[in-house]
Scaffold this active site. Structure first.
Site, short mmCIF file in Angstrom:
data_model
loop_
_atom_site.label_atom_id
_atom_site.label_comp_id
_atom_site.label_asym_id
_atom_site.label_seq_id
_atom_site.Cartn_x
_atom_site.Cartn_y
_atom_site.Cartn_z
N CYS A 48 0.84 -1.20 0.00
CA CYS A 48 0.00 0.00 0.00
C CYS A 48 0.87 1.25 0.00
O CYS A 48 1.58 1.50 -0.96
CB CYS A 48 -0.98 -0.05 1.17
SG CYS A 48 -2.38 1.07 0.99
N HIS A 73 -3.54 -5.72 0.79
CA HIS A 73 -2.90 -5.98 2.08
C HIS A 73 -2.88 -7.47 2.45
O HIS A 73 -3.80 -7.94 3.11
CB HIS A 73 -3.67 -5.25 3.18
CG HIS A 73 -3.49 -3.76 3.16
ND1 HIS A 73 -2.45 -3.13 3.79
CD2 HIS A 73 -4.23 -2.80 2.58
CE1 HIS A 73 -2.55 -1.82 3.60
NE2 HIS A 73 -3.62 -1.58 2.86
N GLU A 117 -1.11 -8.75 4.73
CA GLU A 117 -0.95 -8.86 6.18
C GLU A 117 -2.27 -8.73 6.93
O GLU A 117 -2.33 -9.00 8.12
CB GLU A 117 0.07 -7.82 6.68
CG GLU A 117 -0.44 -6.40 6.86
CD GLU A 117 -0.59 -5.61 5.56
OE1 GLU A 117 -0.52 -6.22 4.47
OE2 GLU A 117 -0.79 -4.38 5.64
#
Lengths: 222, 76
Positions: A87, A195, A197
């Site tokens: 990002c 994302h 994560e």
């Protein structure tokens, strides 16, 4: 395996990615402040996290890309250190010249915050070896400036050299050729807007992201 | 010495903000607006003996992203 996460003023996914790295390695990563001038010795992976570094002033990622620690990241990347930018981290890596192209305001002007389907375009990179080519995964996106832009020659080169790692299954933000994530020519730097994560355990709604960290850390000998 | 740095999108780079402005102007009833492009103006106060090459370097290294933007330096 030791890992590190760079923290800028305005980073907000630094802790999320630290959790993902700790889950994959069993060891909490070093959190490295942007004003530091050196990375910890012996790290195998450095993550440049999401967020709004410097409030997105001037251009998203522009000021973070010129912070002292990025000189060290650039030097180590040239020696093969694995660099993962997510990002705002992707924006920082393009601004720092570690990845080609630029990320502009989303074509629809809206901040896009939802789950998106991605196609794994190249499963042969150290970042994507946990996937199979052509597989679809779902990761969340949350960005205003995710519209990937590069000149046609660069886009052709990225496609031809297998540097497109992830592609949006359908248009999300106006990105050229629906590019969601790219790797550097040497393959040791990955930048992506979605994302991984935030998708590492069932409570997140899925764990498609877990395989990225597991595969990457296995590749670097964790 | 005062400098004005105009940072503009390169021709051919799609400008969604410009497009939205163009549509809003036509929505207000202004006809004949063929295009709107959004750029930035950065004003710098620098020492009088600042070399042109240094100002150019400031633009290339930080103020403009030359992948997508052009810049023009104006001495006020």
């Amino acid at each position: 395996m030791k890992t590190a996460v760079i923290v800028f003023p305005g980073s907000n996914c630094d802790r999320d990615i630290a959790v993902a790295l700790e889950q994959a390695t069993g060891t909490a990563p070093h959190m490295v402040w942007h004003r530091d001038t050196e990375l910890p010795a012996g790290i195998g992976v450095v993550a440049v996290p999401g967020g709004f570094s410097y409030g997105d002033y001037l251009r998203s990622g522009a000021l973070a890309a010129r912070s002292p620690i990025m000189t060290a990241v650039r030097e180590q990347a040239a020696r093969g250190l694995k660099v993962l930018g997510v990002c705002n981290g992707f924006q920082v890596l393009t601004e720092a010249g570690l990845l080609p192209g630029a990320l502009m305001r989303n074509a629809g002007l809206n901040f896009v915050c939802r789950d998106v389907a991605l196609t794994v375009e190249n499963a042969g990179t150290v970042f994507t070896r946990g996937y199979t080519a052509g597989e679809q995964v779902r990761f969340p996106v949350a960005h205003h400036d995710g519209n990937y832009v590069a000149d046609p020659e660069t886009l052709d080169r990225l496609e031809g050299e297998g540097q497109v790692a992830f592609r949006y299954a359908e248009p999300v933000n106006g990105s050229a050729r629906n590019i969601a994530g790219i790797v550097s020519a040497d393959g040791n730097v990955l930048g992506m807007m979605p994302h991984p994560e935030r998708r590492i355990e069932p409570a997140h709604g899925g764990d498609d992201g877990k395989r990225m960290f597991a595969g990457l850390l296995e590749a670097v000998g964790a | 010495m005062k400098l004005r740095i105009y940072v503009t999108l390169k021709p051919g780079v799609l400008d969604p903000q410009g497009k939205a402005i163009e549509h809003a102007l036509s929505g207000l009833g202004f006809s004949g607006v063929d295009s709107a492009r959004v750029g930035k103006l950065i004003e710098l106060e620098v020492a009088d003996d600042t070399a042109d090459a240094d100002v150019d370097a400031m633009c290339r290294q930080l103020l403009a992203n030359t992948v997508i933007e052009n810049y023009r330096i104006e001495r006020a």
